[in-house]
Design an enzyme around this catalytic site. Structure first.
Site, PDB file in Angstrom:
ATOM      1  N   GLU A   1       0.808  -1.216   0.000  1.00 40.95           N
ATOM      2  CA  GLU A   1       0.000   0.000   0.000  1.00 40.95           C
ATOM      3  C   GLU A   1       0.841   1.265   0.000  1.00 40.95           C
ATOM      4  O   GLU A   1       1.921   1.297   0.574  1.00 40.95           O
ATOM      5  CB  GLU A   1      -0.832   0.063   1.282  1.00 40.95           C
ATOM      6  CG  GLU A   1      -1.937  -0.930   1.328  1.00 40.95           C
ATOM      7  CD  GLU A   1      -2.690  -0.826   2.651  1.00 40.95           C
ATOM      8  OE1 GLU A   1      -3.417  -1.769   2.947  1.00 40.95           O
ATOM      9  OE2 GLU A   1      -2.535   0.168   3.362  1.00 40.95           O
TER      10      GLU A   1
ATOM     11  N   CYS B   1       3.126   8.463   1.371  1.00 44.32           N
ATOM     12  CA  CYS B   1       3.520   7.475   2.376  1.00 44.32           C
ATOM     13  C   CYS B   1       3.776   6.152   1.645  1.00 44.32           C
ATOM     14  O   CYS B   1       2.896   5.638   0.957  1.00 44.32           O
ATOM     15  CB  CYS B   1       2.369   7.341   3.374  1.00 44.32           C
ATOM     16  SG  CYS B   1       2.590   6.050   4.580  1.00 44.32           S
TER      17      CYS B   1
ATOM     18  N   CYS C   1       5.691  -7.474   7.433  1.00 41.54           N
ATOM     19  CA  CYS C   1       6.659  -6.936   8.396  1.00 41.54           C
ATOM     20  C   CYS C   1       6.986  -8.017   9.414  1.00 41.54           C
ATOM     21  O   CYS C   1       6.124  -8.795   9.795  1.00 41.54           O
ATOM     22  CB  CYS C   1       6.061  -5.718   9.102  1.00 41.54           C
ATOM     23  SG  CYS C   1       7.225  -4.879  10.198  1.00 41.54           S
TER      24      CYS C   1
ATOM     25  N   CYS D   1       4.148  -5.804  15.776  1.00 38.50           N
ATOM     26  CA  CYS D   1       3.477  -4.931  16.755  1.00 38.50           C
ATOM     27  C   CYS D   1       2.013  -5.367  16.901  1.00 38.50           C
ATOM     28  O   CYS D   1       1.347  -5.644  15.903  1.00 38.50           O
ATOM     29  CB  CYS D   1       3.555  -3.470  16.315  1.00 38.50           C
ATOM     30  SG  CYS D   1       5.260  -2.922  16.072  1.00 38.50           S
TER      31      CYS D   1
ATOM     32  N   CYS E   1      -0.893  -3.401  15.013  1.00 36.12           N
ATOM     33  CA  CYS E   1      -0.706  -3.087  13.595  1.00 36.12           C
ATOM     34  C   CYS E   1      -1.209  -4.202  12.685  1.00 36.12           C
ATOM     35  O   CYS E   1      -0.867  -5.370  12.868  1.00 36.12           O
ATOM     36  CB  CYS E   1       0.771  -2.828  13.340  1.00 36.12           C
ATOM     37  SG  CYS E   1       1.163  -2.552  11.593  1.00 36.12           S
TER      38      CYS E   1
ATOM     39  N   GLY F   1       5.755  -2.327   6.482  1.00 34.54           N
ATOM     40  CA  GLY F   1       7.127  -2.793   6.641  1.00 34.54           C
ATOM     41  C   GLY F   1       7.990  -1.912   7.516  1.00 34.54           C
ATOM     42  O   GLY F   1       7.621  -0.793   7.860  1.00 34.54           O
ATOM     43  N   GLU F   2       9.135  -2.466   7.894  1.00 31.67           N
ATOM     44  CA  GLU F   2      10.096  -1.756   8.745  1.00 31.67           C
ATOM     45  C   GLU F   2      11.285  -1.357   7.866  1.00 31.67           C
ATOM     46  O   GLU F   2      12.093  -2.205   7.474  1.00 31.67           O
ATOM     47  CB  GLU F   2      10.526  -2.688   9.894  1.00 31.67           C
ATOM     48  CG  GLU F   2      11.730  -2.236  10.679  1.00 31.67           C
ATOM     49  CD  GLU F   2      11.638  -0.804  11.204  1.00 31.67           C
ATOM     50  OE1 GLU F   2      10.652  -0.444  11.858  1.00 31.67           O
ATOM     51  OE2 GLU F   2      12.582  -0.034  10.935  1.00 31.67           O
TER      52      GLU F   2
ATOM     53  N   SER G   1      10.625   6.211   9.107  1.00 29.77           N
ATOM     54  CA  SER G   1      10.002   5.898  10.391  1.00 29.77           C
ATOM     55  C   SER G   1      10.397   4.480  10.803  1.00 29.77           C
ATOM     56  O   SER G   1      10.293   3.543  10.017  1.00 29.77           O
ATOM     57  CB  SER G   1       8.475   5.989  10.243  1.00 29.77           C
ATOM     58  OG  SER G   1       7.845   5.557  11.428  1.00 29.77           O
TER      59      SER G   1
ATOM     60  N   SER H   1       8.978   5.374  16.211  1.00 30.17           N
ATOM     61  CA  SER H   1       7.676   4.959  16.736  1.00 30.17           C
ATOM     62  C   SER H   1       7.866   4.535  18.184  1.00 30.17           C
ATOM     63  O   SER H   1       8.207   3.387  18.460  1.00 30.17           O
ATOM     64  CB  SER H   1       7.125   3.789  15.905  1.00 30.17           C
ATOM     65  OG  SER H   1       6.780   4.236  14.620  1.00 30.17           O
ATOM     66  N   LEU H   2       7.671   5.472  19.073  1.00 26.48           N
ATOM     67  CA  LEU H   2       7.965   5.197  20.491  1.00 26.48           C
ATOM     68  C   LEU H   2       6.760   4.539  21.180  1.00 26.48           C
ATOM     69  O   LEU H   2       6.866   3.459  21.736  1.00 26.48           O
ATOM     70  CB  LEU H   2       8.354   6.514  21.190  1.00 26.48           C
ATOM     71  CG  LEU H   2       8.946   6.348  22.579  1.00 26.48           C
ATOM     72  CD1 LEU H   2      10.288   5.637  22.525  1.00 26.48           C
ATOM     73  CD2 LEU H   2       9.094   7.704  23.267  1.00 26.48           C
TER      74      LEU H   2
ATOM     75  N   ASN I   1      -5.976   3.698  15.542  1.00 30.53           N
ATOM     76  CA  ASN I   1      -7.013   3.406  14.564  1.00 30.53           C
ATOM     77  C   ASN I   1      -7.515   1.988  14.801  1.00 30.53           C
ATOM     78  O   ASN I   1      -6.813   1.030  14.490  1.00 30.53           O
ATOM     79  CB  ASN I   1      -6.369   3.440  13.173  1.00 30.53           C
ATOM     80  CG  ASN I   1      -6.952   4.519  12.315  1.00 30.53           C
ATOM     81  OD1 ASN I   1      -8.103   4.902  12.475  1.00 30.53           O
ATOM     82  ND2 ASN I   1      -6.147   4.998  11.400  1.00 30.53           N
TER      83      ASN I   1
ATOM     84  N   CYS J   1      -2.547   1.655   8.100  1.00 28.17           N
ATOM     85  CA  CYS J   1      -1.851   0.880   7.086  1.00 28.17           C
ATOM     86  C   CYS J   1      -2.102  -0.614   7.221  1.00 28.17           C
ATOM     87  O   CYS J   1      -2.177  -1.143   8.307  1.00 28.17           O
ATOM     88  CB  CYS J   1      -0.371   1.142   7.228  1.00 28.17           C
ATOM     89  SG  CYS J   1       0.392   1.035   5.662  1.00 28.17           S
TER      90      CYS J   1
HETATM   91  N1  SAH Z   1       7.555   0.085  10.625  1.00 27.69           N
HETATM   92  C1  SAH Z   1       7.726   1.475  10.761  1.00 27.69           C
HETATM   93  C2  SAH Z   1       7.035   2.277   9.690  1.00 27.69           C
HETATM   94  C3  SAH Z   1       5.702   1.789   9.254  1.00 27.69           C
HETATM   95  S1  SAH Z   1       4.410   1.856  10.456  1.00 27.69           S
HETATM   96  C4  SAH Z   1       7.286   1.946  12.122  1.00 27.69           C
HETATM   97  O1  SAH Z   1       6.682   1.165  12.860  1.00 27.69           O
HETATM   98  O2  SAH Z   1       7.590   3.087  12.458  1.00 27.69           O
HETATM   99  C5  SAH Z   1       4.017   3.584  10.377  1.00 27.69           C
HETATM  100  C6  SAH Z   1       3.252   4.104  11.558  1.00 27.69           C
HETATM  101  O3  SAH Z   1       1.906   3.598  11.549  1.00 27.69           O
HETATM  102  C7  SAH Z   1       3.880   3.708  12.896  1.00 27.69           C
HETATM  103  O4  SAH Z   1       4.123   4.829  13.695  1.00 27.69           O
HETATM  104  C8  SAH Z   1       2.833   2.804  13.455  1.00 27.69           C
HETATM  105  O5  SAH Z   1       2.886   2.818  14.819  1.00 27.69           O
HETATM  106  C9  SAH Z   1       1.548   3.364  12.881  1.00 27.69           C
HETATM  107  N2  SAH Z   1       0.405   2.436  13.026  1.00 27.69           N
HETATM  108  C10 SAH Z   1       0.389   1.105  12.859  1.00 27.69           C
HETATM  109  N3  SAH Z   1      -0.827   0.593  13.170  1.00 27.69           N
HETATM  110  C11 SAH Z   1      -1.592   1.638  13.555  1.00 27.69           C
HETATM  111  C12 SAH Z   1      -2.958   1.765  13.988  1.00 27.69           C
HETATM  112  N4  SAH Z   1      -3.756   0.713  14.102  1.00 27.69           N
HETATM  113  N5  SAH Z   1      -3.398   3.007  14.295  1.00 27.69           N
HETATM  114  C13 SAH Z   1      -2.598   4.092  14.169  1.00 27.69           C
HETATM  115  N6  SAH Z   1      -1.321   4.034  13.766  1.00 27.69           N
HETATM  116  C14 SAH Z   1      -0.821   2.821  13.460  1.00 27.69           C
HETATM  117 FE1  SF4 Z   2       5.940  -3.354  11.355  1.00 31.22          FE
HETATM  118 FE2  SF4 Z   2       5.693  -0.702  11.823  1.00 31.22          FE
HETATM  119 FE3  SF4 Z   2       3.529  -2.353  11.806  1.00 31.22          FE
HETATM  120 FE4  SF4 Z   2       5.263  -2.505  13.796  1.00 31.22          FE
HETATM  121  S1  SF4 Z   2       3.992  -0.723  13.269  1.00 31.22           S
HETATM  122  S2  SF4 Z   2       4.391  -4.255  12.701  1.00 31.22           S
HETATM  123  S3  SF4 Z   2       7.185  -2.123  12.748  1.00 31.22           S
HETATM  124  S4  SF4 Z   2       4.843  -1.877  10.084  1.00 31.22           S
END
Ligand code: SAH
Ligand code: SF4
Length: 357
Positions: A88, A114, A121, A125, A128, A171-172, A203, A226-227, A302, A345
């Protein structure tokens, strides 16, 4: 066997294949500024070279499989790669075009795109959707660059309009550092898309050793972390990778990361109702970021089907933001673009899988 794709090459690499080297510059201009994907149209190249290009290379690494436009104007695109996997990308209009009384354009629309860096990935997380599908493979540099080129073409964004890029799709990026670093360079080429590294934000979920490696490469890009949590116990629950790379290791890596004097490291903080939205967490965050030129971006969680977390209330978000601002930390709330389409995403992919399955 799949043909090599032209977008996978830097201009210098193309120069090694096509001589003299100015041919590489011409090809680059056709691809990225002429929006051409057909060798025959590259009219200033000798016929034999056009034939070699047509026979030996693919010009396009992906095609649009599905697209959804949100009420706020953001467009989420599902791309199908040459091997059939899907990823995406999201086009986010940042500023409307402004036209004066006489119909003259006084400001151009600005876009942020984006992009994804992997199919799936590995990081896993728990909040996600991308994580749910597991990891399939890394994207090549050309597949990363191709997302931006395809969206610029498709949405009639003229070649000279520079866009901002965030590696915040699927992805990361630091788990695919070689291809991402190469993409950063291809994007930046002045004979190509001409997107300066200062307009590219990577990110990461916080792979500390890779943050150090990225810093040593000195690409001049912007970094977002992404803290999402201020203590290791909660961060571990949200992001199992925290067992390997805890908060302290990330902060340490960030402190030595080279950034432009006028820029800041961005910290993304996903706010989940009742878990990390309290002022005690805000206070800890202030302490944690002490001494770092940072800015914090609060993200509304989200929700998606089956997720155990809920979206925070606006009042808590605003109180959190105000606390940080009052304590010297620049903090904004990310406007949730595209909430009415497929939200965070991974959701478009998830949905279309259900639709086609
Ligand atoms: N893997 C990298 C970049 C892709 S994720 C990372 O984790 O930073 C990009 C952003 O989307 C991250 O900050 C992640 O925390 C956020 N994200 C993932 N799932 C989400 C959700 N359900 N609601 C809001 N943000 C989300
Ligand atoms: Fe991968 Fe980023 Fe999603 Fe975590 S938030 S699973 S690092 S894409």
């Amino acid at each position: 066997m799949m043909k090599p794709c032209l977008l996978d090459f830097t201009k210098e690499e193309l120069g090694l294949v096509f001589s003299p080297a100015f041919r590489a510059k011409q090809i680059f201009k056709w691809l990225y500024q002429g929006y051409v994907d057909d060798a025959e149209a590259m009219s200033n190249l000798p016929k034999a070279m056009r034939d070699t290009l047509a026979d030996t290379y693919d010009f396009v690494p992906l095609e649009v499989a599905h697209e959804e436009t949100s009420k706020d104007g953001s467009v989420k695109t599902l791309f199908r790669l040459r091997d059939g996997h899907t990823i995406e990308s999201v086009l986010l209009p940042m500023k409307e075009e402004v036209v004066d009384e006489e119909g003259r354009r006084v400001s151009h629309p600005k876009f942020t795109i984006c992009i994804s860096s992997q199919v799936g990935c590995k990081i896993g997380c728990t909040f996600c959707l991308t994580a749910k599908g597991g990891f399939v493979r890394n994207l090549s540099a050309g597949e990363i660059v191709g997302q931006v080129l395809a969206l610029k073409k498709r949405h009639g964004i003229s070649p000279e309009r520079r866009v901002n890029i965030v590696y915040m799709g699927m992805g990361e990026p630091l788990d695919n550092l070689d291809a991402v670093a190469k993409a950063v360079k291809i994007f930046a080429d002045l004979d190509g898309l001409s997107i300066s590294p200062k307009r590219q934000t990577i990110s990461t979920s916080g792979l500390s050793h890779q943050i150090k490696k990225l810093g040593e490469m000195n690409l001049g890009i912007l970094l977002a972390i992404s803290l999402h949590a201020v203590d290791d116990a909660l961060r571990q629950e949200l992001m199992p990778i925290n067992k390997a790379y805890n908060i302290a290791s990330i902060i340490e890596a960030v402190k030595v990361f080279p950034i432009d004097e006028r820029k800041r490291i961005m910290f993304e903080y996903l706010v989940i109702r009742g878990r990390n939205d309290d002022l005690g967490s805000a206070k800890k965050l202030v302490t944690l970021l002490h001494g770092i030129k940072s800015k914090v971006n609060l993200i509304y969680f989200n929700p998606h089907e089956g997720s155990p977390y809920t979206r925070p209330h606006t009042a808590e978000m605003e109180a959190f933001r105000d606390y940080l601002n009052a304590h010297g930390i620049v903090c904004t709330i990310r406007q949730s673009k595209g909430l009415d389409i497929s939200a965070a995403c991974g959701q478009l992919k998830e949905r279309s899988t259900h639709v086609t399955a």
